[in-house]
Write an enzyme that holds these catalytic residues in place. Structure first.
Site, PDB file in Angstrom:
ATOM      1  N   ARG A  72       0.803  -1.221   0.000  1.00 43.11           N
ATOM      2  CA  ARG A  72       0.000   0.000   0.000  1.00 43.11           C
ATOM      3  C   ARG A  72       0.835   1.270   0.000  1.00 43.11           C
ATOM      4  O   ARG A  72       0.552   2.210  -0.750  1.00 43.11           O
ATOM      5  CB  ARG A  72      -0.954   0.019   1.205  1.00 43.11           C
ATOM      6  CG  ARG A  72      -2.191  -0.799   0.973  1.00 43.11           C
ATOM      7  CD  ARG A  72      -2.661  -1.459   2.234  1.00 43.11           C
ATOM      8  NE  ARG A  72      -1.730  -2.483   2.647  1.00 43.11           N
ATOM      9  CZ  ARG A  72      -1.809  -3.766   2.297  1.00 43.11           C
ATOM     10  NH1 ARG A  72      -2.787  -4.184   1.565  1.00 43.11           N
ATOM     11  NH2 ARG A  72      -0.900  -4.645   2.699  1.00 43.11           N
ATOM     12  N   THR A  73       1.857   1.338   0.851  1.00 41.96           N
ATOM     13  CA  THR A  73       2.602   2.597   0.934  1.00 41.96           C
ATOM     14  C   THR A  73       3.298   2.873  -0.401  1.00 41.96           C
ATOM     15  O   THR A  73       3.182   3.968  -0.966  1.00 41.96           O
ATOM     16  CB  THR A  73       3.617   2.550   2.093  1.00 41.96           C
ATOM     17  OG1 THR A  73       2.921   2.191   3.283  1.00 41.96           O
ATOM     18  CG2 THR A  73       4.287   3.896   2.289  1.00 41.96           C
TER      19      THR A  73
END
Ligand code: NCD
Length: 334
Positions: A72-73
């Site tokens: 996600r990041t």
């Protein structure tokens, strides 16, 4: 950038490193949050075939340097850059594929990537690595995308935004944070963020071995955050307006038997929600989850860690808030 470490934002993000949540104040967060809806509209244009959405970051090159795994990041930083017309170079696993494998220091690697880019986003297994990178990068800002067990400030921005989206305030909240409080960097940054606002109370649910470090606890208490440590799911206060569940950080354990002893002590199931959560509660998780929220909880309307496009989505908030942050740090929005 070479500055006092790390420099307070005081409402001005341009050119600054984002290393710790202790750089933030409520006015800076207000400023960032005030442009998130604008970013959301860029990412969700009314016409699905509209080709070019924004040129806000045109001409900017963001270097994503990830020494640790990320879905996600890394994905949302890359998507955020591209949504705004910027370019991203993704360097995953530099310890295998860059000169780090030949023994190059973090400092030399960062100065190299700095030479090619306008901003560096760094994830690294050592606490303090983001600050070390910022200390040598003289010309471009460094954004901490997670440093060991230290901090993960951009995750806290999206977590706070998600609470704000659900409750329209970030003060006078009672919340629950569960799982690995000791090693979870997202928890550390979120607690810092909650301590900026008045009258917040947080219950921390974890095994004894995974409690908050005493010095971190003292700092938060001195800033006015009320903290209660609890041992069982039965102790969760019914009035909690958010639950923030986390996984036990396996990679931080030297002894895997010790990990097994504390892993998945607390699992969210539909029955747990039924007994201990209010209807207003928002259920968050930074992800990845590895069993601590069962799959059949996903359809509960309170669960926002994955989320739908037409409702609150913690992971999409990650992209919108990172679009806002990059625009501010790179000086495209003032
Ligand atoms: C977190 C991290 O890397 O700290 N993931 C994320 O960025 N959303 C949480 C975790 O790995 O448990």
């Amino acid at each position: 950038m070479l500055t006092e470490s790390p420099e307070k934002l005081n409402g001005d993000f341009e050119g600054k490193d984002i290393i710790s949540f202790n750089q933030f104040d409520t006015a800076s967060l207000d400023k960032l949050f005030s442009i998130v809806s604008y970013m959301r509209n860029i990412a969700n244009p009314p016409h699905p075939l509209r080709p070019s959405r924004s040129t806000l970051l045109e001409g900017n090159l963001v270097y994503l340097v990830f020494y640790e795994p990320s879905s996600r990041t890394c994905g949302s930083f890359e998507a955020a850059t591209k949504q705004l017309g910027g370019e991203a170079i993704v360097e995953k696993n530099p310890q295998q594929f860059s000169s780090v494998a030949k023994g190059e220091t973090l400092e030399d690697t960062i100065q190299t990537f700095e030479a090619y880019s306008d901003c560096i986003v760094l994830r690294h297994p050592e606490t303090g690595a983001a600050q070390r990178a910022a200390d040598v990068a003289k010309y471009v800002p460094v954004i901490n995308a997670g440093d060991g067990t230290g901090e993960h400030p951009t995750q806290a921005i999206l977590d706070l935004y998600t609470i704000y989206e659900r409750h329209h305030r970030l003060d006078n909240l009672i919340g629950l944070i569960a799982g690995d409080i000791k090693n979870g960097r997202t928890v550390h940054s979120l607690l810092e963020g909650l301590s900026l606002y008045p009258n917040n109370t947080v219950y921390l649910l974890s095994p004894e071995q995974l409690r908050l470090q005493p010095d971190t606890m003292r700092g938060l208490l001195s800033r006015g955050l009320s903290i209660f440590e609890i041992d069982t799911i039965e102790d969760i206060p019914q009035e909690a307006s958010f639950w923030y569940w986390t996984r036990v950080q396996k990679e931080r354990f030297i002894n895997l038997d010790e990990y097994e002893q504390v892993n998945n002590k607390f699992i969210v199931t539909p029955a747990v929600l039924e007994s201990y959560a209010s209807n207003e509660m928002v259920l968050m998780h930074p992800l990845p989850r590895v069993g601590e929220i069962t799959k059949n909880v996903d359809l509960d309307p309170r669960a926002v860690y994955l989320g739908r496009r037409d409702g609150i989505s913690q992971i999409r908030n990650g992209m919108y808030t990172r679009m806002a942050l990059l625009s501010l740090v790179l000086g495209s929005v003032h």
